[in-house]
Write a protein that holds these residues in place. Structure first.
Motif, PDB file in Angstrom:
ATOM      1  N   GLN A 270      22.198   0.901   8.845  1.00 10.55           N
ATOM      2  CA  GLN A 270      22.867   1.933   8.056  1.00 10.55           C
ATOM      3  C   GLN A 270      23.711   1.347   6.920  1.00 10.55           C
ATOM      4  OE1 GLN A 270      24.994   3.676  11.288  1.00 10.55           O
ATOM      5  NE2 GLN A 270      23.209   4.736  12.128  1.00 10.55           N
ATOM      6  N   GLU A 271      23.841   0.028   6.898  1.00 11.25           N
ATOM      7  CA  GLU A 271      24.615  -0.647   5.856  1.00 11.25           C
ATOM      8  C   GLU A 271      23.731  -0.914   4.636  1.00 11.25           C
ATOM      9  OE1 GLU A 271      27.762  -1.309   5.846  1.00 11.25           O
ATOM     10  OE2 GLU A 271      28.373  -1.113   7.947  1.00 11.25           O
ATOM     11  N   GLY A 272      24.206  -0.519   3.460  1.00  6.88           N
ATOM     12  CA  GLY A 272      23.426  -0.710   2.248  1.00  6.88           C
ATOM     13  C   GLY A 272      23.133  -2.155   1.924  1.00  6.88           C
ATOM     14  N   GLN A 273      24.041  -3.058   2.304  1.00  5.62           N
ATOM     15  CA  GLN A 273      23.844  -4.468   1.977  1.00  5.62           C
ATOM     16  C   GLN A 273      22.606  -5.037   2.666  1.00  5.62           C
ATOM     17  OE1 GLN A 273      27.403  -6.814   2.204  1.00  5.62           O
ATOM     18  NE2 GLN A 273      26.336  -8.761   1.993  1.00  5.62           N
ATOM     19  N   ILE A 274      22.261  -4.497   3.840  1.00  9.11           N
ATOM     20  CA  ILE A 274      21.039  -4.928   4.515  1.00  9.11           C
ATOM     21  C   ILE A 274      19.843  -4.739   3.592  1.00  9.11           C
ATOM     22  CG2 ILE A 274      19.384  -4.260   6.328  1.00  9.11           C
ATOM     23  CD1 ILE A 274      21.514  -5.952   7.525  1.00  9.11           C
ATOM     24  N   TRP A 275      19.765  -3.587   2.956  1.00 13.89           N
ATOM     25  CA  TRP A 275      18.583  -3.270   2.151  1.00 13.89           C
ATOM     26  C   TRP A 275      18.603  -3.961   0.795  1.00 13.89           C
ATOM     27  CZ3 TRP A 275      15.199  -2.050   5.362  1.00 13.89           C
ATOM     28  CH2 TRP A 275      15.543  -1.361   6.515  1.00 13.89           C
ATOM     29  N   GLU A 276      19.778  -4.261   0.272  1.00 15.64           N
ATOM     30  CA  GLU A 276      19.840  -5.082  -0.939  1.00 15.64           C
ATOM     31  C   GLU A 276      19.268  -6.469  -0.652  1.00 15.64           C
ATOM     32  OE1 GLU A 276      23.663  -5.096  -2.996  1.00 15.64           O
ATOM     33  OE2 GLU A 276      24.181  -3.251  -1.942  1.00 15.64           O
ATOM     34  N   ALA A 277      19.677  -7.051   0.478  1.00 15.78           N
ATOM     35  CA  ALA A 277      19.180  -8.376   0.853  1.00 15.78           C
ATOM     36  C   ALA A 277      17.690  -8.326   1.175  1.00 15.78           C
ATOM     37  CB  ALA A 277      19.963  -8.899   2.057  1.00 15.78           C
TER      38      ALA A 277
ATOM     39  N   GLY B 193      12.204  -9.853  -0.125  1.00 19.22           N
ATOM     40  CA  GLY B 193      10.817  -9.451  -0.335  1.00 19.22           C
ATOM     41  C   GLY B 193      10.326  -9.799  -1.726  1.00 19.22           C
ATOM     42  N   SER B 194      11.178  -9.578  -2.723  1.00 21.56           N
ATOM     43  CA  SER B 194      10.772  -9.854  -4.104  1.00 21.56           C
ATOM     44  C   SER B 194      10.571 -11.343  -4.349  1.00 21.56           C
ATOM     45  CB  SER B 194      11.820  -9.309  -5.078  1.00 21.56           C
ATOM     46  OG  SER B 194      12.991 -10.106  -5.096  1.00 21.56           O
ATOM     47  N   GLN B 195      11.293 -12.172  -3.583  1.00 19.97           N
ATOM     48  CA  GLN B 195      11.194 -13.623  -3.742  1.00 19.97           C
ATOM     49  C   GLN B 195      10.154 -14.253  -2.813  1.00 19.97           C
ATOM     50  OE1 GLN B 195      12.965 -15.313  -6.238  1.00 19.97           O
ATOM     51  NE2 GLN B 195      13.282 -13.170  -6.793  1.00 19.97           N
ATOM     52  N   GLY B 196       9.545 -13.446  -1.952  1.00 22.22           N
ATOM     53  CA  GLY B 196       8.514 -13.970  -1.060  1.00 22.22           C
ATOM     54  C   GLY B 196       9.002 -15.063  -0.134  1.00 22.22           C
ATOM     55  N   LEU B 197      10.181 -14.861   0.486  1.00 22.60           N
ATOM     56  CA  LEU B 197      10.789 -15.904   1.323  1.00 22.60           C
ATOM     57  C   LEU B 197      10.114 -15.967   2.695  1.00 22.60           C
ATOM     58  CD1 LEU B 197      14.564 -15.379   0.428  1.00 22.60           C
ATOM     59  CD2 LEU B 197      12.982 -17.116  -0.456  1.00 22.60           C
ATOM     60  N   ASP B 198       9.005 -16.693   2.750  1.00 22.70           N
ATOM     61  CA  ASP B 198       8.235 -16.741   3.993  1.00 22.70           C
ATOM     62  C   ASP B 198       8.820 -17.689   5.037  1.00 22.70           C
ATOM     63  OD1 ASP B 198       7.513 -19.153   2.804  1.00 22.70           O
ATOM     64  OD2 ASP B 198       5.488 -18.492   2.293  1.00 22.70           O
TER      65      ASP B 198
ATOM     66  N   ARG C  61      10.180   1.141   6.895  1.00 28.43           N
ATOM     67  CA  ARG C  61      11.241   0.805   5.938  1.00 28.43           C
ATOM     68  C   ARG C  61      11.153  -0.661   5.523  1.00 28.43           C
ATOM     69  NH1 ARG C  61      15.507   4.890   5.947  1.00 28.43           N
ATOM     70  NH2 ARG C  61      15.045   6.447   7.547  1.00 28.43           N
ATOM     71  N   TRP C  62      11.001  -1.556   6.493  1.00 27.49           N
ATOM     72  CA  TRP C  62      10.915  -2.977   6.161  1.00 27.49           C
ATOM     73  C   TRP C  62       9.635  -3.285   5.377  1.00 27.49           C
ATOM     74  CZ3 TRP C  62      14.635  -6.640   6.570  1.00 27.49           C
ATOM     75  CH2 TRP C  62      15.780  -6.295   7.302  1.00 27.49           C
ATOM     76  N   GLU C  63       8.539  -2.649   5.756  1.00 24.48           N
ATOM     77  CA  GLU C  63       7.287  -2.853   5.027  1.00 24.48           C
ATOM     78  C   GLU C  63       7.425  -2.450   3.560  1.00 24.48           C
ATOM     79  OE1 GLU C  63       4.401  -0.610   7.174  1.00 24.48           O
ATOM     80  OE2 GLU C  63       4.048  -2.182   8.675  1.00 24.48           O
ATOM     81  N   SER C  64       8.183  -1.393   3.308  1.00 26.80           N
ATOM     82  CA  SER C  64       8.321  -0.901   1.943  1.00 26.80           C
ATOM     83  C   SER C  64       9.069  -1.880   1.040  1.00 26.80           C
ATOM     84  CB  SER C  64       9.037   0.461   1.936  1.00 26.80           C
ATOM     85  OG  SER C  64      10.418   0.325   2.241  1.00 26.80           O
ATOM     86  N   PHE C  65       9.796  -2.827   1.651  1.00 30.45           N
ATOM     87  CA  PHE C  65      10.499  -3.848   0.873  1.00 30.45           C
ATOM     88  C   PHE C  65       9.702  -5.151   0.787  1.00 30.45           C
ATOM     89  CE2 PHE C  65      13.995  -0.968   1.712  1.00 30.45           C
ATOM     90  CZ  PHE C  65      14.734  -1.017   0.538  1.00 30.45           C
ATOM     91  N   GLY C  66       8.436  -5.103   1.191  1.00 27.79           N
ATOM     92  CA  GLY C  66       7.564  -6.256   1.030  1.00 27.79           C
ATOM     93  C   GLY C  66       7.575  -7.243   2.169  1.00 27.79           C
ATOM     94  N   TRP C  67       7.986  -6.809   3.352  1.00 29.90           N
ATOM     95  CA  TRP C  67       8.037  -7.691   4.514  1.00 29.90           C
ATOM     96  C   TRP C  67       6.805  -7.502   5.400  1.00 29.90           C
ATOM     97  CZ3 TRP C  67      12.782 -10.200   6.624  1.00 29.90           C
ATOM     98  CH2 TRP C  67      13.821 -10.257   5.666  1.00 29.90           C
TER      99      TRP C  67
ATOM    100  N   LYS D  50       2.422 -15.895   4.641  1.00 26.06           N
ATOM    101  CA  LYS D  50       2.728 -16.573   3.385  1.00 26.06           C
ATOM    102  C   LYS D  50       3.203 -15.564   2.334  1.00 26.06           C
ATOM    103  CE  LYS D  50       1.481 -20.448   5.179  1.00 26.06           C
ATOM    104  NZ  LYS D  50       2.542 -21.383   5.629  1.00 26.06           N
ATOM    105  N   LYS D  51       4.197 -15.986   1.572  1.00 19.59           N
ATOM    106  CA  LYS D  51       4.727 -15.249   0.428  1.00 19.59           C
ATOM    107  C   LYS D  51       5.350 -13.907   0.811  1.00 19.59           C
ATOM    108  CE  LYS D  51       1.671 -17.483  -2.907  1.00 19.59           C
ATOM    109  NZ  LYS D  51       0.685 -17.315  -4.001  1.00 19.59           N
ATOM    110  N   ARG D  52       5.740 -13.774   2.079  1.00 21.10           N
ATOM    111  CA  ARG D  52       6.481 -12.595   2.540  1.00 21.10           C
ATOM    112  C   ARG D  52       7.409 -13.017   3.678  1.00 21.10           C
ATOM    113  NH1 ARG D  52       2.768  -7.827   4.462  1.00 21.10           N
ATOM    114  NH2 ARG D  52       1.538  -9.575   5.285  1.00 21.10           N
ATOM    115  N   PRO D  53       8.628 -12.489   3.712  1.00 20.58           N
ATOM    116  CA  PRO D  53       9.456 -12.684   4.903  1.00 20.58           C
ATOM    117  C   PRO D  53       8.926 -11.805   6.033  1.00 20.58           C
ATOM    118  CG  PRO D  53      10.584 -11.277   3.318  1.00 20.58           C
ATOM    119  CD  PRO D  53       9.295 -11.692   2.671  1.00 20.58           C
ATOM    120  N   THR D  54       9.383 -12.072   7.231  1.00 16.04           N
ATOM    121  CA  THR D  54       8.901 -11.338   8.408  1.00 16.04           C
ATOM    122  C   THR D  54      10.042 -10.623   9.114  1.00 16.04           C
ATOM    123  OG1 THR D  54       7.053 -12.869   8.794  1.00 16.04           O
ATOM    124  CG2 THR D  54       7.806 -11.567  10.676  1.00 16.04           C
ATOM    125  N   ALA D  55       9.793  -9.383   9.487  1.00 13.40           N
ATOM    126  CA  ALA D  55      10.737  -8.613  10.307  1.00 13.40           C
ATOM    127  C   ALA D  55      10.095  -8.334  11.664  1.00 13.40           C
ATOM    128  CB  ALA D  55      11.107  -7.306   9.622  1.00 13.40           C
ATOM    129  N   VAL D  56      10.770  -8.747  12.723  1.00 17.68           N
ATOM    130  CA  VAL D  56      10.313  -8.486  14.089  1.00 17.68           C
ATOM    131  C   VAL D  56      11.196  -7.386  14.659  1.00 17.68           C
ATOM    132  CG1 VAL D  56       9.914  -9.451  16.379  1.00 17.68           C
ATOM    133  CG2 VAL D  56       9.549 -10.882  14.341  1.00 17.68           C
TER     134      VAL D  56
END
Length: 272
Positions: free
Chosen positions: A153-160, A165-170, A199-205, A229-235
């Motif tokens: 629910q914290e906005g900073q989570i989604w900014e990060a 996602g935009s930087q592809g931090l795999d 939600r996480w998928e929509s940010f490129g994860w 590769k070229k995407r962070p992962t959310a479990v």
């Protein structure tokens, strides 16, 4: 995962829960529910997944862990002690005057803590910075960040999340402790965060849904995350708040609750 490894990890989880009951019971009150819900995740990370050296806690190429839901510090302290970062008896000083183990993690006080935590929502930004630094410095370490479902629910989570996602931090993995509860109520009753995977998928994860108490699920997801590769992962870990202690399991009031000597005695019997 073979049965022998699963049995070993299960016994380590029981040991961690016994220490959690003792350390919180020693002071009489603490963050029980959210600590217990991430025990399996921490056991798997420290015993199977992460490259760490307890005898060299500042090793530059160590994998990093950021516990963004910092109130679950007791769970992380337990795993650090079990791995040998400091003596287990120090766990019984949790939140006591002069302790090196405050309620919320403090990297300046506790050996093995990679990032201070407190206000929810901030840890992922730090983890993103660490992952970006690893890339810039050509270092092999990976960064793991544990966040709560209410923390979404914290906005900073989604900014990060958007930046990662935009930087592809795999080299970055977020583990979401989806136990359905937060301090005041059920998570979705206060401010609905689901569907978390979409939600996480929509940010490129890259996103994986697992049973957060299943070592087989955790192994499968974290092994797969290394191939992304070229995407962070959310479990997204489906968990039970207060898991393993009948006095707390599945109970909304377990976020910060008292543990009496009788509660601790019963917990130790349950966890034999």
């Amino acid at each position: 995962m073979n049965e022998e490894k699963e049995r070993r990890l299960t016994q380590l989880s029981k040991e961690a829960r016994r220490w959690l009951a003792r350390m919180i019971g020693n002071i009489g009150v603490g963050h029980v529910g959210g600590s217990l819900s991430i025990v399996e995740a921490l056991v798997y990370l420290y015993y199977e997944e992460m490259r760490v050296r307890p005898d060299d806690p500042h090793w530059p190429d160590r994998d990093r862990l950021v516990l963004s839901k910092g109130h679950a510090g007791p769970a992380l302290y337990t795993l650090l002690a079990m791995k040998g970062y400091f003596d287990k008896e120090l766990l019984l000083t949790l939140n006591q005057p002069g302790t090196r183990l405050p309620s919320h993690c403090d990297m300046k006080l506790t050996t093995g803590i990679d990032m201070t935590a407190g206000s929810l929502g901030q840890g992922l930004s730090a983890a993103v910075g660490m992952a970006l630094a690893a890339r810039m410095e050509h270092r092999p370490y990976r960064v793991y960040c544990i966040v709560g479902d209410g923390e979404q629910q914290e906005g900073q989570i989604w900014e990060a999340a958007m930046y990662a996602g935009s930087q592809g931090l795999d080299n970055l993995v977020v583990l979401v402790d989806d136990n359905g509860m937060q301090i005041d109520d059920y998570t979705d009753a206060l401010n609905a965060v689901r569907p978390l995977d979409k939600r996480w998928e929509s940010f490129g994860w890259a996103v994986m849904n697992v049973d957060g108490h299943s070592f087989r699920d955790l192994e499968s997801a974290l092994t797969r995350a290394r191939t992304v590769k070229k995407r962070p992962t959310a479990v997204i870990m489906s968990t039970v708040k207060g898991k393993g202690l009948s006095v707390a399991e599945g109970k909304l009031g377990s976020h910060n609750m008292p543990l009496s000597p009788e509660d601790v005695e019963n917990a130790l019997k349950e966890l034999q």
